[in-house]
Write an enzyme that holds these catalytic residues in place. Structure first.
Site, mmCIF file in Angstrom:
data_model
loop_
_atom_site.group_PDB
_atom_site.id
_atom_site.type_symbol
_atom_site.label_atom_id
_atom_site.label_comp_id
_atom_site.label_asym_id
_atom_site.label_seq_id
_atom_site.Cartn_x
_atom_site.Cartn_y
_atom_site.Cartn_z
ATOM 1 N N SER A 88 0.834 -1.198 0.000
ATOM 2 C CA SER A 88 0.000 0.000 0.000
ATOM 3 C C SER A 88 0.877 1.260 0.000
ATOM 4 O O SER A 88 1.687 1.448 -0.907
ATOM 5 C CB SER A 88 -0.940 -0.031 1.198
ATOM 6 N N ASP A 139 -10.204 -4.653 -4.651
ATOM 7 C CA ASP A 139 -9.633 -3.674 -3.717
ATOM 8 C C ASP A 139 -10.431 -2.375 -3.818
ATOM 9 O O ASP A 139 -10.435 -1.715 -4.870
ATOM 10 C CB ASP A 139 -8.165 -3.429 -4.069
ATOM 11 N N HIS A 161 -8.124 -5.050 0.052
ATOM 12 C CA HIS A 161 -6.901 -4.284 0.278
ATOM 13 C C HIS A 161 -6.054 -4.848 1.417
ATOM 14 O O HIS A 161 -4.830 -4.726 1.387
ATOM 15 C CB HIS A 161 -7.258 -2.824 0.587
#
Length: 353
Positions: A150, A215, A244
C-alpha cells in the site's frame, strides 16, 4: 488558493493513519542490555529490536528476524494503518514460509518511532534501515528484496530507484501516487506524494506486483499500470475477489510469492549483470526499406537524409567508432548521422559535394 507545500501537507494528513495508541512499546532489558518490545510482541531469541537514527533526526524502530536457512533478506515497508506490534505474526510466517531474513520497520510517527509521519520522513526512514542492514548485518543490495505494501510502495520504490544491483521488488496493493488514489486523475501534480508512476521506470530489477481485483481502497488498475510500466516485470498475481488488507489469507499469495523468491535465489550475479548491461544498451534504429526506382537505399546506410545515390565510387566514409564503411546518400554536407552498427553519432561530409 493553497500553495503546493500546503496541499502536500494536506495530502500527507490523509495518507498516514498510525494506530493510536501504538500496539507496542520499546524498552531496554536490564538483564541483557538489549532492546525488547513489550505489549503484544512476544520475546523472540531470533529477533533483534533496533532503534535506528535517520538523516532527518528521527529514531525509527525496526524488527530484524533471522532465518538460518535464508539466502535473501526482505526489507518490508508496511501499509498506513498498522505498526510492528500488529505485524509481528505476519513477519514470522513470511520468514518461515519464504525462508528469508526479514527486516520490518515503523515509519516516523508510527509505533514507538519518533516525530510525525511525512513523505520525506518515510524516505529517510527506509534509507536508514537499509543502511543498518549493510553496516550491522553485512547484507549487500544484491541479496535484498524490497517489499512495499500500500503506502509502503512509496518508500520502497524511492529506494529501489537508487539501488542498481538490487535483487528484486515486491509491490503489494501498491499505489501509482497519492492523489491518484483520492482523485483518480491521470496526470501528476508537483505537490502529489509518492509519485510511483515515475519512479517505477527507474527500477532495474525484477518486479512482482500483487493486487486484489476487488480492492476498494486502491483500485486494481494501480497495480496493473505499475506492472506495465516496470522495466523487468515478473508474472503478476491478481487475486480474484481480494481486497486491500486480506491478500495474505489467500493460498495463491504465499504460493506465488514463494515461487518468486526461489527464482530470485537461483538468479546468479552473472545473470543479473548481463540483464543490467542489456537494459543499458540503446536500441538500434532500423529504417524502413523503400522501393522507389529513383532512390537507392540500403539497411547499412547511416544517413538520416536519403535521396539518389551519387555515382562517385569514392564517396564512402567509415564510422569513427566501429570503422564500418558507409555510403553517403546526400548531395550536400550533413551532420549527426547515426551508424547502425554501433549506434554512435558522428559528423561526415560527402566527397562528391
Amino acid at each position: 488558493m493553497l500553495s503546493g507545500c500546503s496541499v502536500s501537507s494536506l495530502a500527507a494528513r490523509f495518507a498516514f493513519f498510525p494506530p493510536d495508541p501504538p500496539t507496542y512499546a520499546v524498552r531496554k532489558d536490564e538483564a541483557t542490555g538489549r532492546l525488547v518490545a513489550s505489549g503484544g510482541v512476544p520475546r523472540d531469541s531470533a529477533m533483534d529490536v533496533l532503534l535506528v537514527d535517520t538523516a532527518r533526526g528521527t529514531k525509527v524502530v525496526a524488527f530484524y528476524l533471522r532465518n538460518p536457512c535464508a539466502r535473501l533478506t526482505v526489507l518490508y515497508s508496511h501499509g498506513n494503518a498498522a505498526d510492528l506490534g500488529q505485524l509481528y505474526d505476519l513477519f514470522v510466517q513470511l520468514k518461515v514460509n519464504l525462508k528469508v531474513n526479514l527486516m520490518g520497520y515503523d515509519y516516523s510517527g508510527y509505533g514507538a518511532s519518533t516525530v510525525q509521519p511525512s513523505e520525506e520522513n518515510t524516505y529517510a526512514d527506509i534509507e536508514a534501515v537499509y543502511q543498518c542492514l549493510e553496516t550491522e548485518y553485512g547484507i549487500s543490495q544484491e541479496n535484498v528484496i524490497l517489499y512495499g505494501q500500500s503506502v509502503g510502495s512509496g518508500p520502497t520504490l524511492h529506494l529501489a530507484s537508487r539501488l542498481p544491483r538490487l535483487r528484486a521488488v515486491v509491490l503489494h496493493s501498491a499505489i501509482l501516487s497519492g492523489l491518484r488514489v483520492v482523485c483518480h486523475v491521470n496526470f501528476t501534480f508537483c505537490f502529489d506524494i509518492y509519485k510511483n508512476v515515475k519512479k517505477i521506470k527507474k527500477v532495474k530489477c525484477p518486479v512482482l506486483v500483487i493486487h486484489g481485483t476487488d480492492d476498494d481502497v486502491v483500485n486494481w488498475s494501480h497495480g496493473n499500470e505499475l506492472w506495465k510500466l516496470a522495466r523487468e516485470p515478473y508474472d503478476p498475481l491478481w487475486i480474484k475477489g481480494g481486497g486491500h488488507c486480506n491478500l495474505e489469507l489467500y493460498p495463491d499469495f504465499i504460493r506465488h510469492l514463494s515461487k518468486f523468491i526461489r527464482e530470485m535465489e537461483s538468479m546468479t550475479t552473472k545473470t543479473r549483470l548481463k540483464k543490467i548491461r542489456e537494459s543499458l544498451q540503446p536500441a538500434k534504429t532500423v529504417y524502413p526499406a523503400h522501393t522507389a526506382t529513383t532512390t537507392t537505399f540500403t539497411t547499412n546506410c547511416c544517413c538520416r537524409i536519403r535521396v539518389r545515390k551519387p555515382t562517385c565510387p569514392s564517396c564512402n566514409f567509415s564510422c569513427s567508432c566501429c570503422h564500418a564503411l558507409r555510403n553517403c546518400f546526400t548531395f550536400r554536407p550533413f551532420k549527426c548521422s547515426i551508424c547502425l552498427s554501433c549506434n554512435c553519432r558522428s559528423c561526415f561530409n560527402c566527397c562528391c559535394c
